[in-house]
Design a protein around this motif. Structure first.
Motif, PDB file in Angstrom:
ATOM      1  N   GLN A   1       0.813  -1.222   0.000  1.00  0.00           N
ATOM      2  CA  GLN A   1       0.000   0.000   0.000  1.00  0.00           C
ATOM      3  C   GLN A   1       0.848   1.275   0.000  1.00  0.00           C
ATOM      4  O   GLN A   1       0.375   2.346  -0.384  1.00  0.00           O
ATOM      5  CB  GLN A   1      -0.926  -0.003   1.221  1.00  0.00           C
ATOM      6  N   LEU A   2       2.123   1.180   0.474  1.00  0.00           N
ATOM      7  CA  LEU A   2       2.959   2.370   0.605  1.00  0.00           C
ATOM      8  C   LEU A   2       3.968   2.505  -0.524  1.00  0.00           C
ATOM      9  O   LEU A   2       4.996   3.167  -0.368  1.00  0.00           O
ATOM     10  CB  LEU A   2       3.687   2.359   1.956  1.00  0.00           C
TER      11      LEU A   2
ATOM     12  N   GLY B   1       5.937   3.975  -3.225  1.00  0.00           N
ATOM     13  CA  GLY B   1       6.141   5.363  -3.603  1.00  0.00           C
ATOM     14  C   GLY B   1       6.054   6.326  -2.440  1.00  0.00           C
ATOM     15  O   GLY B   1       6.347   7.522  -2.586  1.00  0.00           O
ATOM     16  N   HIS B   2       5.650   5.837  -1.285  1.00  0.00           N
ATOM     17  CA  HIS B   2       5.550   6.680  -0.084  1.00  0.00           C
ATOM     18  C   HIS B   2       6.927   6.792   0.557  1.00  0.00           C
ATOM     19  O   HIS B   2       7.750   5.868   0.461  1.00  0.00           O
ATOM     20  CB  HIS B   2       4.545   6.051   0.899  1.00  0.00           C
ATOM     21  N   PRO B   3       7.227   7.927   1.246  1.00  0.00           N
ATOM     22  CA  PRO B   3       8.547   8.054   1.891  1.00  0.00           C
ATOM     23  C   PRO B   3       8.806   6.964   2.915  1.00  0.00           C
ATOM     24  O   PRO B   3       9.959   6.616   3.173  1.00  0.00           O
ATOM     25  CB  PRO B   3       8.475   9.448   2.537  1.00  0.00           C
ATOM     26  N   ALA B   4       7.739   6.415   3.516  1.00  0.00           N
ATOM     27  CA  ALA B   4       7.941   5.372   4.534  1.00  0.00           C
ATOM     28  C   ALA B   4       8.124   3.986   3.915  1.00  0.00           C
ATOM     29  O   ALA B   4       8.274   2.998   4.640  1.00  0.00           O
ATOM     30  CB  ALA B   4       6.749   5.357   5.503  1.00  0.00           C
ATOM     31  N   PHE B   5       8.067   3.892   2.589  1.00  0.00           N
ATOM     32  CA  PHE B   5       8.145   2.562   1.942  1.00  0.00           C
ATOM     33  C   PHE B   5       9.461   1.861   2.254  1.00  0.00           C
ATOM     34  O   PHE B   5       9.508   0.673   2.511  1.00  0.00           O
ATOM     35  CB  PHE B   5       7.960   2.714   0.431  1.00  0.00           C
TER      36      PHE B   5
END
Length: 840
Positions: free
Chosen positions: A510-511, A513-517
């Motif tokens: 779900q993450l 591309g997210h900074p937390a990936f």
């Protein structure tokens, strides 16, 4: 004289035995010669008849004869007649002669009577040989070979060739036989057709009925009988394979026995002369020896009485030597008496200072002596035990059984303690009983049998052994308790790890591309390490606790090696290594699952410690074993550490405990799996040059073919509805998030009733994921069966459990479901779901 007779009689008897044996050998040799000569004559007769048969067979295929051009055939038959010295006759089936080379073409020919040989040739359509016949033209006795002439599959003519009696007579001529031997040939009716002697008298006459009855219908034989001239003879016969005639050879008994008789007479005469000469010489020599021998007797009697008298016997060298020997014997007796006294003193010193108890008894069990150590051990004085039965030193039941044991040994010679040794119990004077180690030796003196028993008190050793056994039992119980604890704790350990892995997998999807990936992705590595550690520890505990049972089957090794090679090839390429598989068509006997796990650990170990070079997975046959070898060019193992690498958490070349290099449990599991399977694992390694791990697996002699199917992975995901059943909310949430992230619709239930209510409300799942243990004593299997009972068609189902008991695997597989052990990796779960959602 008796001595001479005693010496000569064995020689004479031996010579007589040799003579009789020689006679028997000569008789056997004569029989063999007669047999050989009969076989040779039979071969000659067969060769002669076969030559005419072959010629007749060729002539029967003549084109002129088959066309009916008998005049032209007559010219061809004349050429054969002159070359083979025979007569050619062609007759029709009524036996009317059509061609006869004995007369010119065109001569009126007679009709022959139809004979038995003609009927056989027509019926069998094969060449036949006749007995003695009378010719229709010449009216002479003759023998013929009859061949049917076949045209259009019918017998049209009978072609016959004459067998010359003079040719057969030449085969048994006297010059072809040893002097005095007779030979003859008899046809199938018992008539002489050739004879080596007096042929004009016997040819055409019948063989004596007694001889004919014994030999008719028998292929070959040898017997003694009176021949046709009334002489006792040895006769051998053989039946011709081609014509069926009987060929015999006869030797008179007088010719056979003559050499033996001459030898026997010579032996008797020579033996009698030798015996008389020897007796005469013995008589004269005996008179010369009598006087000095009597003097020796007198000297021996004097020496026995203790008197040292001079020896008077002289004149005979041997007797003088005996006299000197008697004198030396007297001196030797005196010296031996002194040595015996010294030996007895040494023996007493050894016995009396020995630490172990020694008791001497006779064959009746009566104590004859006891040493000081024995007095101290049993608490008796010598006068209290000597002369009494040794059973007084034994408790029951030894006391009651001892005399019976001695009696049984005297009767049967069966030993139970003598020369063997065993542990027994002894009883002291005060009645106390102690364990002892007993050894018994048997010896004989003065014609009497004695036994020496050597006994040692082993009370302290027994106590030490008991302490050791108790300690070992406690250690075994502790080890088993540890293993069972780890196996029993698997469910509780795996549940939170499973939830963490599910949430991490869902977040990672779900993450993207997210900074937390990157942080979520990094969580997968420690979770994977934790899962690997947990799996390895539980594998060790299951193997130690005996919770895994091997189920060996006959399996082709090539499929397993191909699959492992294909699976690990990408990892090898990623490290810049060359992975090569050298397979085998052999069939081995092992547990497929456990053997695969063992080889996986060896391959992963080789990949982990090889930075450059090659990796080889290969097979070699060694007797009744197949050696599966995993060879690498890695860092190698120091010989001093090769015995330690199979222990838990031992890693060569990883002092910093880098988790990327494993946990140090792989080879420990290999050791336990090999012991469980009964396979030998051998390691060869050289530091800095690589290692080779070899597993010896039993070969199957007769290969067995299996219909094993290799399933290829697929990337197609068929979306659908999945029912998740688990009593842990966190696990349900993790599974729901992960499955929805993959594009599936998800229903969750915490119990069987909730799962059934989903179905009854109209939500029909395409697959089921169920935890094994649910609340209220329910199991995932119960929930799956309840859902299936509400569906028109059962759907695929997978059971997820942290329980490692082997019976769990059997229970799930018996229901036809898939089993996954917690914690389950995301890729493993995804492959299982794809497989369940795949259309039939």
């Amino acid at each position: 004289m008796l001595l001479v007779i005693a010496c000569l009689m064995p020689l004479l008897l031996f010579s007589a035995a040799l003579l009789l044996r020689n006679t028997a050998v000569e008789t056997n040799q004569t029989e063999r010669l007669v047999r050989d000569r009969v076989d040779q004559l039979a071969e000659d007769v067969d060769r002669e008849v076969a030559r005419l048969m072959a010629a007749a067979d060729v002539l029967a295929t003549n084109e002129n004869l088959l066309r009916g051009d008998l005049a032209a055939f007559h010219q061809r038959a004349l050429m054969l007649r002159d070359r083979l010295n025979t007569n050619v006759v062609v007759r029709d089936l009524s036996s009317q002669q059509l061609v006869n080379t004995r007369v010119p073409w065109g001569t009126v020919l007679p009709r022959n009577p139809v004979s038995e040989v003609d009927r056989r040739a027509i019926e069998t359509r094969q060449p036949q040989v006749s007995g003695l016949l009378t010719g229709a033209m010449a009216q002479d006795p003759l023998l013929i070979v009859v061949v049917p002439v076949i045209r259009d599959e019918e017998v049209r003519y009978l072609l016959s060739l004459t067998i010359g009696l003079e040719r057969l007579q030449a085969l048994v001529a006297p010059e072809r036989l040893p002097p005095g031997w007779l030979a003859g040939v008899v046809d199938g009716d018992g008539l002489y057709i050739a004879r080596s002697a007096k042929s004009e008298q016997f040819v055409g006459t019948r063989l004596p009925s007694e001889i004919w009855e014994r030999s008719r219908g028998v292929p070959e034989g040898v017997h003694r009988i009176f021949d046709a001239e009334g002489n006792a003879a040895l006769q051998a016969y053989s039946r011709s394979q081609v014509s069926g005639w009987l060929i015999g050879v006869s030797v008179k008994e007088d010719l056979i026995a003559a050499p033996s008789r001459q030898t026997l007479l010579l032996f008797l005469a020579g033996g009698l002369v030798l015996l008389l000469t020897a007796i005469s010489g013995a008589f004269m020599l005996g008179r010369r020896l009598t006087r000095p021998v009597l003097q020796l007797v007198q000297a021996a009697e004097a020496m026995g009485a203790g008197q040292r008298l001079p020896i008077q016997g002289r004149g005979v060298i041997e007797i003088e030597r005996v006299s000197d020997a008697l004198q030396d014997a007297a001196d030797l007796i005196e010296n031996r008496a002194t040595a015996l006294s010294e030996s007895e003193s040494r023996y007493r010193a050894i016995v009396e200072t020995a630490v172990d108890a020694m008791v001497v008894i006779d064959e009746a069990g009566i104590i004859q002596a006891i040493n000081p150590a024995g007095e101290q051990l049993f608490g008796y004085q010598p006068d209290e035990v000597i002369g009494r039965n040794v059973c007084m030193l034994m408790p029951e039941p030894y006391r009651s059984e001892h005399d019976g044991y001695l009696a049984n040994y005297r009767r049967t010679g069966e030993r139970k303690i003598i020369g063997i040794g065993r542990e027994v119990a002894g009883q002291r004077k005060d009645g106390s009983i102690f364990p002892a180690e007993l050894a018994v030796a048997e010896w004989i003196a003065g014609g009497r049998r004695f036994f020496t028993g050597i006994m040692r008190d082993i009370t302290e050793r027994r106590r030490a052994d008991e302490v050791l056994r108790t300690s070992k039992a406690e250690a075994d119980r502790a080890n088993l308790a540890k293993s069972k604890f780890l196996a029993a704790a698997s469910h509780d350990l795996r549940q939170p790890v499973q939830a963490l892995m599910l949430f991490q997998g869902a977040l990672e999807g779900q993450l993207a591309g997210h900074p937390a990936f990157r942080m979520v992705e990094s969580m997968g590595e420690p979770l994977g390490g934790l899962r690997m550690l947990l799996d390895s520890l539980l594998d060790v505990s299951k193997l130690d606790a005996g919770l895994i049972a091997a189920k060996p089957v006959d399996m082709p090794i090539m499929m397993l090696l191909d699959r492992l090679g294909a699976e690990y090839h990408p990892q090898a390429v990623a490290k810049g290594l060359r992975l090569r598989v050298v397979g085998s068509n052999a069939v081995v006997r092992s547990d497929p699952v456990l053997l695969e796990r063992l080889l996986r650990n060896l391959i992963e170990n080789a990949l982990r410690y090889t930075e450059q070079g090659n990796l080889l997975i290969g097979c070699r046959r060694r007797g009744d074993r197949l050696r599966i070898e995993v060879v690498d060019t890695g860092i190698g193992i120091d010989p001093a550490h090769q015995a330690d690498i199979f222990e838990e958490f031992v890693q060569v070349g990883n002092p910093e405990r880098d988790r990327t290099k494993g946990l140090g449990l792989g080879l420990a599991i290999v050791k336990r799996l090999a012991r469980l399977l009964g396979h030998e694992v051998v390691v060869r390694s050289s530091l800095g040059r690589g290692s080779a791990f070899c597993v010896a697996v039993p070969l199957v002699t007769q290969p067995v073919h299996y219909g094993w199917r290799k399933t290829e992975p697929t990337n197609e995901d068929k979306r659908g509805l999945i029912l998740v059943i688990d009593d842990e909310p966190l696990v349900r949430m993790g599974l729901e998030a992960m499955l929805e992230g993959w594009g599936y619709r998800v229903l969750t239930a915490g119990s069987t009733d909730e799962a059934v209510s989903h179905v009854e409300s109209g939500a029909w799942p395409h697959a089921i994921l169920a935890d094994y243990r649910l609340r209220g004593g329910e199991t995932g299997l119960d929930a799956i069966r309840a859902v299936h009972s509400r569906l028109a068609k059962p759907v695929p189902a997978t059971v997820i459990t942290g329980d490692t008991a082997p019976d769990r695997l059997g229970e799930v597989r018996a229901g036809g479901f898939t089993l996954l052990h917690k914690p389950v990796a995301a890729d493993e779960l995804r492959n299982t779901v794809v497989e369940m959602m795949r259309p039939d």
